[in-house]
Design a protein around this motif. Structure first.
Motif, PDB file in Angstrom:
ATOM      1  N   LEU A  14       3.347   1.043  -0.651  1.00  0.00           N
ATOM      2  CA  LEU A  14       3.544  -0.177  -0.813  1.00  0.00           C
ATOM      3  C   LEU A  14       3.479  -1.089   0.526  1.00  0.00           C
ATOM      4  O   LEU A  14       2.980  -2.300   0.518  1.00  0.00           O
ATOM      5  CB  LEU A  14       5.326  -0.327  -0.932  1.00  0.00           C
ATOM      6  CG  LEU A  14       5.970  -1.593  -1.239  1.00  0.00           C
ATOM      7  CD1 LEU A  14       5.294  -2.687  -2.217  1.00  0.00           C
ATOM      8  CD2 LEU A  14       7.423  -1.710  -1.466  1.00  0.00           C
ATOM      9  N   ALA A  15       3.420  -0.435   1.626  1.00  0.00           N
ATOM     10  CA  ALA A  15       3.213  -0.978   2.988  1.00  0.00           C
ATOM     11  C   ALA A  15       1.976  -1.401   3.040  1.00  0.00           C
ATOM     12  O   ALA A  15       1.334  -2.405   3.382  1.00  0.00           O
ATOM     13  CB  ALA A  15       3.942  -0.238   4.172  1.00  0.00           C
ATOM     14  N   VAL A  16       0.870  -0.458   2.707  1.00  0.00           N
ATOM     15  CA  VAL A  16      -0.213  -0.677   2.799  1.00  0.00           C
ATOM     16  C   VAL A  16      -0.734  -1.812   1.931  1.00  0.00           C
ATOM     17  O   VAL A  16      -1.744  -2.596   2.327  1.00  0.00           O
ATOM     18  CB  VAL A  16      -1.233   0.664   2.455  1.00  0.00           C
ATOM     19  CG1 VAL A  16      -2.639   0.450   2.249  1.00  0.00           C
ATOM     20  CG2 VAL A  16      -1.127   1.707   3.705  1.00  0.00           C
ATOM     21  N   ALA A  17      -0.205  -1.658   0.599  1.00  0.00           N
ATOM     22  CA  ALA A  17      -0.470  -2.834  -0.222  1.00  0.00           C
ATOM     23  C   ALA A  17       0.056  -4.034   0.341  1.00  0.00           C
ATOM     24  O   ALA A  17      -0.857  -5.277   0.255  1.00  0.00           O
ATOM     25  CB  ALA A  17       0.322  -2.570  -1.642  1.00  0.00           C
ATOM     26  N   LYS A  18       0.993  -4.423   0.846  1.00  0.00           N
ATOM     27  CA  LYS A  18       1.509  -5.514   1.533  1.00  0.00           C
ATOM     28  C   LYS A  18       0.692  -6.036   2.550  1.00  0.00           C
ATOM     29  O   LYS A  18       0.265  -7.114   2.556  1.00  0.00           O
ATOM     30  CB  LYS A  18       2.986  -5.422   1.983  1.00  0.00           C
ATOM     31  CG  LYS A  18       3.795  -5.455   0.921  1.00  0.00           C
ATOM     32  CD  LYS A  18       5.292  -5.458   1.366  1.00  0.00           C
ATOM     33  CE  LYS A  18       6.454  -5.699   0.328  1.00  0.00           C
ATOM     34  NZ  LYS A  18       6.639  -7.009  -0.072  1.00  0.00           N
ATOM     35  N   TYR A  19       0.025  -4.874   3.377  1.00  0.00           N
ATOM     36  CA  TYR A  19      -0.543  -5.350   4.448  1.00  0.00           C
ATOM     37  C   TYR A  19      -1.822  -5.710   3.845  1.00  0.00           C
ATOM     38  O   TYR A  19      -2.569  -6.982   4.408  1.00  0.00           O
ATOM     39  CB  TYR A  19      -0.976  -4.136   5.312  1.00  0.00           C
ATOM     40  CG  TYR A  19      -1.886  -4.476   6.598  1.00  0.00           C
ATOM     41  CD1 TYR A  19      -1.519  -5.113   7.639  1.00  0.00           C
ATOM     42  CD2 TYR A  19      -3.145  -3.617   6.506  1.00  0.00           C
ATOM     43  CE1 TYR A  19      -2.200  -5.396   8.574  1.00  0.00           C
ATOM     44  CE2 TYR A  19      -3.951  -4.020   7.509  1.00  0.00           C
ATOM     45  CZ  TYR A  19      -3.501  -4.605   8.581  1.00  0.00           C
ATOM     46  OH  TYR A  19      -4.635  -5.070   9.518  1.00  0.00           O
ATOM     47  N   LEU A  20      -2.568  -5.059   2.916  1.00  0.00           N
ATOM     48  CA  LEU A  20      -3.750  -5.514   2.453  1.00  0.00           C
ATOM     49  C   LEU A  20      -3.735  -7.113   1.724  1.00  0.00           C
ATOM     50  O   LEU A  20      -4.605  -7.849   1.785  1.00  0.00           O
ATOM     51  CB  LEU A  20      -4.171  -4.701   1.426  1.00  0.00           C
ATOM     52  CG  LEU A  20      -5.010  -3.328   1.844  1.00  0.00           C
ATOM     53  CD1 LEU A  20      -5.191  -2.386   0.577  1.00  0.00           C
ATOM     54  CD2 LEU A  20      -6.191  -3.909   2.517  1.00  0.00           C
ATOM     55  N   SER A  21      -2.637  -7.208   1.016  1.00  0.00           N
ATOM     56  CA  SER A  21      -2.523  -8.879   0.636  1.00  0.00           C
ATOM     57  C   SER A  21      -2.473  -9.750   1.679  1.00  0.00           C
ATOM     58  O   SER A  21      -2.768 -10.841   1.446  1.00  0.00           O
ATOM     59  CB  SER A  21      -1.118  -8.771  -0.342  1.00  0.00           C
ATOM     60  OG  SER A  21      -1.102  -7.934  -1.347  1.00  0.00           O
ATOM     61  N   LEU A  22      -1.487  -9.433   2.804  1.00  0.00           N
ATOM     62  CA  LEU A  22      -1.487 -10.381   3.734  1.00  0.00           C
ATOM     63  C   LEU A  22      -2.894 -10.511   4.544  1.00  0.00           C
ATOM     64  O   LEU A  22      -3.468 -11.790   5.074  1.00  0.00           O
ATOM     65  CB  LEU A  22      -0.644  -9.812   4.892  1.00  0.00           C
ATOM     66  CG  LEU A  22       1.139 -10.011   4.384  1.00  0.00           C
ATOM     67  CD1 LEU A  22       1.689  -9.615   5.421  1.00  0.00           C
ATOM     68  CD2 LEU A  22       1.259 -11.557   4.181  1.00  0.00           C
ATOM     69  N   LEU A  23      -3.650  -9.368   4.687  1.00  0.00           N
ATOM     70  CA  LEU A  23      -4.974  -9.325   5.162  1.00  0.00           C
ATOM     71  C   LEU A  23      -5.850 -10.223   4.659  1.00  0.00           C
ATOM     72  O   LEU A  23      -6.898 -11.022   4.887  1.00  0.00           O
ATOM     73  CB  LEU A  23      -5.474  -7.912   5.777  1.00  0.00           C
ATOM     74  CG  LEU A  23      -6.679  -7.874   6.424  1.00  0.00           C
ATOM     75  CD1 LEU A  23      -6.527  -8.267   7.832  1.00  0.00           C
ATOM     76  CD2 LEU A  23      -6.919  -6.307   6.026  1.00  0.00           C
ATOM     77  N   LEU A  24      -5.909  -9.956   3.068  1.00  0.00           N
ATOM     78  CA  LEU A  24      -7.103 -10.599   2.256  1.00  0.00           C
ATOM     79  C   LEU A  24      -6.426 -12.074   1.805  1.00  0.00           C
ATOM     80  O   LEU A  24      -7.192 -12.470   1.266  1.00  0.00           O
ATOM     81  CB  LEU A  24      -7.344  -9.807   1.169  1.00  0.00           C
ATOM     82  CG  LEU A  24      -7.808  -8.368   1.331  1.00  0.00           C
ATOM     83  CD1 LEU A  24      -7.876  -7.553   0.368  1.00  0.00           C
ATOM     84  CD2 LEU A  24      -9.091  -8.429   2.350  1.00  0.00           C
ATOM     85  N   ASN A  25      -5.406 -12.524   2.253  1.00  0.00           N
ATOM     86  CA  ASN A  25      -4.614 -13.796   1.816  1.00  0.00           C
ATOM     87  C   ASN A  25      -4.560 -13.870   0.229  1.00  0.00           C
ATOM     88  O   ASN A  25      -5.186 -14.860  -0.324  1.00  0.00           O
ATOM     89  CB  ASN A  25      -5.290 -14.774   2.552  1.00  0.00           C
ATOM     90  CG  ASN A  25      -4.382 -16.125   2.522  1.00  0.00           C
ATOM     91  OD1 ASN A  25      -3.401 -16.091   1.990  1.00  0.00           O
ATOM     92  ND2 ASN A  25      -5.180 -17.135   2.659  1.00  0.00           N
ATOM     93  N   SER A  26      -4.392 -12.679  -0.371  1.00  0.00           N
ATOM     94  CA  SER A  26      -4.408 -12.526  -1.703  1.00  0.00           C
ATOM     95  C   SER A  26      -3.052 -12.990  -2.365  1.00  0.00           C
ATOM     96  O   SER A  26      -1.985 -12.526  -1.928  1.00  0.00           O
ATOM     97  CB  SER A  26      -4.710 -11.379  -2.248  1.00  0.00           C
ATOM     98  OG  SER A  26      -4.768 -11.059  -3.450  1.00  0.00           O
ATOM     99  N   SER A  27      -3.052 -13.447  -3.590  1.00  0.00           N
ATOM    100  CA  SER A  27      -1.786 -13.703  -4.257  1.00  0.00           C
ATOM    101  C   SER A  27      -1.585 -12.485  -5.302  1.00  0.00           C
ATOM    102  O   SER A  27      -0.547 -12.608  -6.249  1.00  0.00           O
ATOM    103  CB  SER A  27      -1.905 -14.877  -5.090  1.00  0.00           C
ATOM    104  OG  SER A  27      -2.982 -14.821  -6.077  1.00  0.00           O
TER     105      SER A  27
END
Length: 117
Positions: A14-27
């Motif tokens: 979950l932490a990696v997924a949240k980081y990737l979402s923030l990093l890629l500015n993804s919705s």
């Protein structure tokens, strides 16, 4: 100790997924991305099922509780549903029916082409 390790695996995904979402500015929802990552880890054998079972089993037992907000949302909008019930009913009947007819037509078409060869 096994609970701590299995919780750590799930929370790390979950932490990696949240980081990737923030990093890629993804919705794209981070929990869904975390589940996909966890599935890939399980399929590749990096993580074994028995490593996740101690934490995953109790979560799955209480899974219906996660759907209560959706039910509350429906109850909150009963007035709106009551106003547009005919449209909703039509959509719930026409869309699946047209999908079945379209898929059936495509299958019949390709079955006919297969027999012509």
């Amino acid at each position: 100790m096994k609970y701590l390790f299995s919780s750590a695996i799930i929370l790390a995904c979950l932490a990696v997924a949240k980081y990737l979402s923030l990093l890629l500015n993804s919705s794209f929802p981070a929990p869904l991305l975390a589940m996909v990552m966890l599935l890939l880890l399980l399929l590749t054998g990096v993580v074994k099922e028995h490593q996740l079972k101690p934490t995953a089993s109790p979560l799955l037992n209480y899974m219906p509780l996660f759907f209560i907000p959706a039910g509350v949302g429906i109850v909150e909008h009963l007035g709106l549903i009551g106003q547009h019930w005919s449209l909703l009913l039509t959509v719930f009947i026409i869309v699946p029916l047209s999908s079945v007819l379209l898929i059936g037509g495509v299958i019949a078409y390709f079955k006919g082409r297969e027999n012509d060869d």
